[in-house]
Design an enzyme around this catalytic site. Structure first.
Site, short mmCIF file in Angstrom:
data_model
loop_
_atom_site.label_atom_id
_atom_site.label_comp_id
_atom_site.label_asym_id
_atom_site.label_seq_id
_atom_site.Cartn_x
_atom_site.Cartn_y
_atom_site.Cartn_z
N LYS A 1 -6.86 -131.40 134.02
CA LYS A 1 -8.05 -130.40 134.10
C LYS A 1 -9.36 -131.39 134.34
O LYS A 1 -10.18 -131.33 133.70
CB LYS A 1 -7.88 -129.44 133.05
CG LYS A 1 -9.03 -128.48 133.11
CD LYS A 1 -8.65 -127.20 133.93
CE LYS A 1 -9.78 -126.35 133.83
NZ LYS A 1 -9.52 -125.08 134.85
N ASP B 1 3.68 -128.93 127.42
CA ASP B 1 4.29 -127.97 126.76
C ASP B 1 4.70 -126.42 127.38
O ASP B 1 5.63 -126.06 127.43
CB ASP B 1 3.67 -127.77 125.36
CG ASP B 1 4.33 -126.98 124.27
OD1 ASP B 1 5.35 -126.69 124.41
OD2 ASP B 1 3.65 -126.96 123.29
#
Ligand code: NAD
Length: 363
Positions: free
Chosen positions: A194, A250
């Site tokens: 990000k 995850d």
């Protein structure tokens, strides 16, 4: 015998011992065919270890694992231990094992098998041909960064804090695992971050780009995590290998896994810098079907294939196990969780016998 490996077996709880038993027989067969010897040592973990010793990861289990070339784990947990306090639950055994072996890289393949394409919730034309490997950093990032906690401010309001932090060396070591994994596949690596918002991601992207110079045969691309999530659902076949941090990994590894729609088919590997890796199915101990010969052993067998490929560097043996899984599916054998009309429903042991037969057939 050209090679001999020490393997620690951790059958654990629930369906664990059933799917492990099948996997041992097929591993022995492949070993015999290719001149690979296995010394299997069984050890306790999870609920079974709690019952026997009061500890979900007895020290002798960790010692046995450390002294082996690879660890094959089935699953842990079950209703019986659900009421125990958090720090005494079977899951603690798993976390302790990962920490004790310093396993910082988690490899999660998601492959659509043509025989099971209808198990996916997405359209056939979207998922046909999906073959993705998600490499997730496992011991750093926001799950472990300091400071963390819930603190009271001067006004009495409470604030919850976690910190996303990656040091250059942490980025580099997961990056190297991912580039190496991509090399064993279709040689395309997508780094997900990000970097448009997070400083930690800017460093991540910078280090990944620098590493690419050491792997000129691998094509590196970058995606922001929001876009990566969209692309995974929109056009998942564009991906080969994905590398990302703990939090993004995850989420994305579960999303990628569910493209396949069948939890009983998904293997995983957790690797450290040196020392043994842990190879285990993604699914849990399925206490609802334990002891009834209903479990699907294929995720465990595919985990053993990952062990051969990534843990022991025996890719030919891994190929052989994966080919046997393809063969039994082509022959129409299905355990209950993946059964559909027109297929032959079998139990765990019968699936094991079918695998053995497939392995014994001349190639
Ligand atoms: P689960 O994966 O055990 O089961 C979910 C559903 O999928 C169940 O209906 C089960 O019967 C089915 N299923 C799972 N694996 C299967 C297989 N190989 N063949 C056929 N069907 C299969 O998840 P859960 O029910 O949420 O958890 C059960 C226990 O497992 C809990 O104690 C949980 O903490 C533990 N768990 C352990 C691990 C692990 O060992 N890594 C992972 C997840 C959950």
């Amino acid at each position: 015998m050209t090679q001999h490996y020490r393997i620690t077996l951790l059958p654990g709880d629930g369906i664990g011992p059933e799917i492990m038993a099948v996997t041992i027989t097929v591993l022995k067969e492949v070993g015999q065919q290719l001149g690979i010897g296995f010394d299997f040592t069984e050890a306790l973990i999870g609920g079974a270890a709690i019952d026997a010793t009061g500890n979900p990861l007895p020290p002798e289990t960790l010692d046995t694992c450390k002294a082996s070339d690879a660890v094959l784990l089935a699953a842990i947990g079950g209703y019986k231990w659900d009421a125990l306090p958090n720090d005494q639950r079977p899951e603690r055994g798993l976390l302790g094992l990962r920490a004790g072996l310093n396993l910082f890289a988690n490899l999660r393949p998601a492959q659509i098998l043509p025989q099971l394409i209808d198990a996916s919730t997405l359209k056939r034309e979207v998922v046909e041909g999906v073959d993705i490997m998600v490499v997730r950093e496992l011991t750093g990032g926001i799950y472990f960064g300091q400071p963390r906690g819930i603190f009271e401010t001067k006004t009495g309001e409470r604030r919850g804090i976690n910190t996303m932090v990656y040091a250059e060396a942490e980025i580099e070591r997961i990056g190297r695992v991912a580039f190496e994994a991509a090399r064993k596949r279709r040689k395309r690596l997508c780094s997900v971050d990000k970097a448009n918002v997070l400083d930690v991601s800017q460093l991540w992207r910078e280090r990944m780009t620098a590493l690419a110079a050491d792997y000129p045969d691998v094509e590196l691309t970058h995606l922001y995590v929001d876009n990566a999530a969209m692309q995974l659902l929109r056009a998942p076949t564009q991906f080969d290998t994905i590398v990302t941090g703990n939090l993004f990994g995850d989420i994305l590894s579960d999303a990628a896994a569910m493209l396949t729609g069948s939890i009983g088919m998904l293997p995983s590997a957790s690797l450290g810098a040196s020392g043994p890796g842990v190879f285990e199915p993604v699914h849990g101990s399925a206490p609802d079907i334990a002891g009834q010969d209903l479990a699907n052993p294929l995720a465990q067998v595919l985990s053993a294939a990952m062990m051969l490929r990534y843990g022991l560097n025996e890719p030919a043996a891994g190929d052989r196990l994966e080919a046997a899984v393809q063969t039994v599916l082509n022959q129409g054998y299905r355990t209950g969780d993946i059964a559909s009309e027109g297929t032959t429903r079998v139990g765990c042991q019968a699936m094991g016998n079918a695998l053995l037969k497939a392995l014994e057939e001349p190639r």
